[in-house]
Design a protein around this motif. Structure first.
Motif, short mmCIF file in Angstrom:
data_model
loop_
_atom_site.label_atom_id
_atom_site.label_comp_id
_atom_site.label_asym_id
_atom_site.label_seq_id
_atom_site.Cartn_x
_atom_site.Cartn_y
_atom_site.Cartn_z
N ASN A 195 0.85 -1.19 0.00
CA ASN A 195 0.00 0.00 0.00
C ASN A 195 0.89 1.25 0.00
O ASN A 195 1.80 1.37 0.82
N PRO A 196 0.65 2.19 -0.89
CA PRO A 196 1.48 3.40 -0.99
C PRO A 196 1.60 4.20 0.30
O PRO A 196 2.57 4.97 0.46
N LYS A 197 0.66 4.03 1.25
CA LYS A 197 0.73 4.81 2.49
C LYS A 197 1.94 4.42 3.34
O LYS A 197 2.32 5.15 4.26
N TRP A 198 2.56 3.26 3.03
CA TRP A 198 3.74 2.83 3.79
C TRP A 198 5.04 3.20 3.09
O TRP A 198 6.10 2.77 3.51
N LYS A 199 4.95 4.03 2.09
CA LYS A 199 6.16 4.44 1.37
C LYS A 199 7.11 5.17 2.31
O LYS A 199 6.75 6.14 2.98
N GLY A 200 8.36 4.66 2.39
CA GLY A 200 9.38 5.26 3.24
C GLY A 200 9.24 4.91 4.72
O GLY A 200 10.06 5.36 5.53
N ALA A 201 8.23 4.12 5.09
CA ALA A 201 7.99 3.80 6.50
C ALA A 201 8.42 2.38 6.86
O ALA A 201 8.19 1.93 7.98
N ILE A 202 9.03 1.69 5.89
CA ILE A 202 9.40 0.28 6.10
C ILE A 202 10.92 0.13 6.17
O ILE A 202 11.65 0.64 5.32
N LEU A 203 11.37 -0.59 7.19
CA LEU A 203 12.78 -0.96 7.32
C LEU A 203 12.89 -2.47 7.14
O LEU A 203 12.18 -3.22 7.80
N MET A 204 13.77 -2.91 6.24
CA MET A 204 13.91 -4.34 6.02
C MET A 204 15.38 -4.73 5.86
O MET A 204 16.22 -3.89 5.49
N ASP A 205 15.67 -5.97 6.19
CA ASP A 205 17.03 -6.48 5.99
C ASP A 205 17.26 -6.64 4.49
O ASP A 205 16.36 -7.06 3.75
N ASP A 206 18.43 -6.31 4.04
CA ASP A 206 18.75 -6.29 2.61
C ASP A 206 18.57 -7.68 1.98
O ASP A 206 19.21 -8.65 2.39
N PRO A 207 17.69 -7.80 0.99
CA PRO A 207 17.45 -9.10 0.35
C PRO A 207 18.50 -9.45 -0.70
O PRO A 207 18.47 -10.54 -1.28
N ARG A 208 19.44 -8.54 -0.97
CA ARG A 208 20.38 -8.73 -2.08
C ARG A 208 21.69 -9.39 -1.64
O ARG A 208 22.60 -9.54 -2.47
N SER A 209 21.76 -9.79 -0.38
CA SER A 209 22.95 -10.49 0.10
C SER A 209 22.53 -11.55 1.10
O SER A 209 21.39 -11.53 1.61
N ALA A 210 23.41 -12.49 1.39
CA ALA A 210 23.08 -13.60 2.29
C ALA A 210 22.65 -13.08 3.66
O ALA A 210 23.23 -12.13 4.18
N GLY A 211 21.63 -13.68 4.22
CA GLY A 211 21.16 -13.29 5.53
C GLY A 211 19.66 -13.46 5.66
O GLY A 211 18.98 -14.04 4.80
N ALA A 212 19.13 -12.93 6.76
CA ALA A 212 17.69 -13.08 7.04
C ALA A 212 16.83 -12.41 5.98
O ALA A 212 15.75 -12.91 5.63
N GLY A 213 17.31 -11.27 5.45
CA GLY A 213 16.53 -10.58 4.42
C GLY A 213 16.41 -11.39 3.14
O GLY A 213 15.36 -11.43 2.50
N HIS A 214 17.50 -12.03 2.76
CA HIS A 214 17.46 -12.84 1.54
C HIS A 214 16.61 -14.09 1.74
O HIS A 214 15.89 -14.53 0.82
N ALA A 215 16.66 -14.67 2.95
CA ALA A 215 15.83 -15.84 3.25
C ALA A 215 14.36 -15.47 3.13
O ALA A 215 13.55 -16.25 2.60
N LEU A 216 14.00 -14.28 3.62
CA LEU A 216 12.61 -13.84 3.49
C LEU A 216 12.26 -13.59 2.02
O LEU A 216 11.17 -13.92 1.57
N PHE A 217 13.19 -13.01 1.28
CA PHE A 217 12.97 -12.76 -0.14
C PHE A 217 12.65 -14.07 -0.87
O PHE A 217 11.67 -14.16 -1.62
N VAL A 218 13.44 -15.10 -0.61
CA VAL A 218 13.24 -16.39 -1.28
C VAL A 218 11.93 -17.03 -0.83
O VAL A 218 11.16 -17.54 -1.65
N GLY A 219 11.65 -17.00 0.48
CA GLY A 219 10.43 -17.61 0.99
C GLY A 219 9.18 -17.00 0.40
O GLY A 219 8.25 -17.70 -0.01
N THR A 220 9.12 -15.66 0.36
CA THR A 220 7.94 -14.99 -0.21
C THR A 220 7.91 -15.14 -1.73
O THR A 220 6.83 -15.18 -2.33
N LEU A 221 9.08 -15.22 -2.35
CA LEU A 221 9.14 -15.41 -3.80
C LEU A 221 8.52 -16.75 -4.19
O LEU A 221 7.81 -16.85 -5.20
N LEU A 222 8.77 -17.77 -3.38
CA LEU A 222 8.28 -19.12 -3.68
C LEU A 222 6.85 -19.35 -3.20
O LEU A 222 6.25 -20.38 -3.54
N GLN A 223 6.32 -18.40 -2.40
CA GLN A 223 4.95 -18.53 -1.95
C GLN A 223 4.02 -18.12 -3.10
O GLN A 223 4.02 -16.97 -3.53
#
Length: 374
Positions: A195-223
């Protein structure tokens, strides 16, 4: 059983010579014989298994010690549980802890050089344990108590085909600051984050390198309910990526109202920041996670003591101790500290255990194509 067998054989012979034999009686005798034979075999097999396990226990007591290499979070649980184990069996438990990758590499080195100290390796069942297994440094053995592990967890880690015994799950989802988000606006789905109302209000772990952020990226990608489309829409909201540090810092910054939403965040963050207006939300499409498990090391110096401790880790006693440490227990019937942390309540996002560097690089390139090159 022999009398029933003779009765059945006699009935069958009589049927060959007389058309007046009641066929239903013969069928009944056959079914009865089959059931009793199976019951007898099951009893014999059960007795054999009990005898074999008693031999393991006796040999374990003679070995007198077991050495575990694992993570610091597991050691905290083990330190509370081992007095029970040591008093019951008279077997001393020693633990060496470090980062999962480090202890995994150490086990591989010990096995390769045949200078072994570790009996058990505890780490994540998503990356470290599969890597050590592929290096042929783990035995193909799981304890009898594996039958009590939650089937969703076993399916996720492909056990018992892979010899991993799960102990607990670290669940990760989104954390919100309730002072910045009204109850009516709380996300009810991962899709709500687009939703556009959350623009700039979200902090996330970087999905572009190994770590929790990338694990979430892959999990949601495969969902199937989310996929690549979800990430392309989320990217339009310009989420801020955590820079230096680890993903655990996301919870702190959300608690301080710096961001309205942060992810992935461990479920236990609500305990750590109990005085802050934060709320952890398990979303219906699923939570990302790390399933922590243990395996028997190949050619372990004390294999029987290792098997006995591995069996103990799925006991109700050990699992209740784990639950008290704010993780999700793996055993069926053992309640998590909070209802929303239960595997029966939280859906697990898929995890892609990629075996090749090419597959991993492809996922990294996709994340950069969506969120921009690092």
């Amino acid at each position: 059983l022999l009398l029933l067998k003779e009765k059945f054989e006699m009935s069958t012979k009589m049927a060959d010579f007389s058309a007046n034999v009641n066929l239903q009686q013969i069928r009944y005798a056959a079914v009865t014989l089959a059931v009793l034979l199976l019951a007898g075999l099951a009893a014999i097999n059960s007795e054999a298994q009990e005898k074999d396990w008693n031999a393991v226990v006796a040999a374990a007591k003679k070995e007198g010690k077991v050495v575990v290499y694992g993570t610091s979070s597991f050691r905290e649980i083990l330190d509370k549980a081992k007095p029970i184990f040591e008093e019951r069996y008279g077997i001393k438990v020693e633990a060496l802890t470090g980062r999962a990758r480090e202890v995994g590499e150490r086990v591989q080195t010990e096995v390769r050089t045949k200078r072994q100290n570790a009996d058990l390796l505890q780490a994540g069942a998503d990356i470290t344990l599969p890597n050590v297994f592929r290096a042929e440094a783990l035995e193909r053995w799981v304890p009898p108590s594996l039958k009590y592990a939650h089937p969703d967890i076993l399916k996720m880690i492909d056990a018992p085909r892979l010899p991993f015994t799960p102990h607990y799950v670290n669940l990760r989802s989104i954390l919100i600051n309730r002072n910045r988000i009204a109850a009516k606006d709380e996300p009810k789905s991962w899709k709500d984050l687009t939703n556009p109302k959350w623009k700039g209000a979200i902090l996330m772990d970087d999905p572009r390198s190994a770590g929790a952020g990338h694990a979430l990226f892959v999990g949601t990608l495969l969902q199937p309910e989310l996929g690549e489309d979800f990430h392309r829409k989320l990217a339009q909201n310009k989420p801020v990526f955590l820079g230096a540090g680890t993903y655990q810092q996301i919870a702190s910054r959300v608690a301080q109202r710096e961001f309205a939403i942060g992810f992935p965040v461990d479920a236990e963050a609500v305990v750590e920041y109990a005085g802050s207006p934060v709320k952890w939300l398990p979303l219906p499409e699923g939570a990302t996670h790390s399933i922590m498990a243990t395996s028997l090391v190949k050619n372990a110096p004390r294999p029987n003591a290792a098997k006995l401790l591995l069996e103990f880790t799925l006991s109700e006693e050990f699992q209740r101790i784990a639950a008290a440490q704010n993780v999700t227990p793996a055993r069926i019937g053992v309640k998590a500290a909070r209802e929303e942390w239960s595997i029966d309540k939280v859906r697990l996002l898929p995890f892609a255990g990629t075996d090749s560097r090419e597959e991993r690089d492809k996922l990294y390139r996709l994340s950069e194509a969506i969120y921009g090159v690092r």
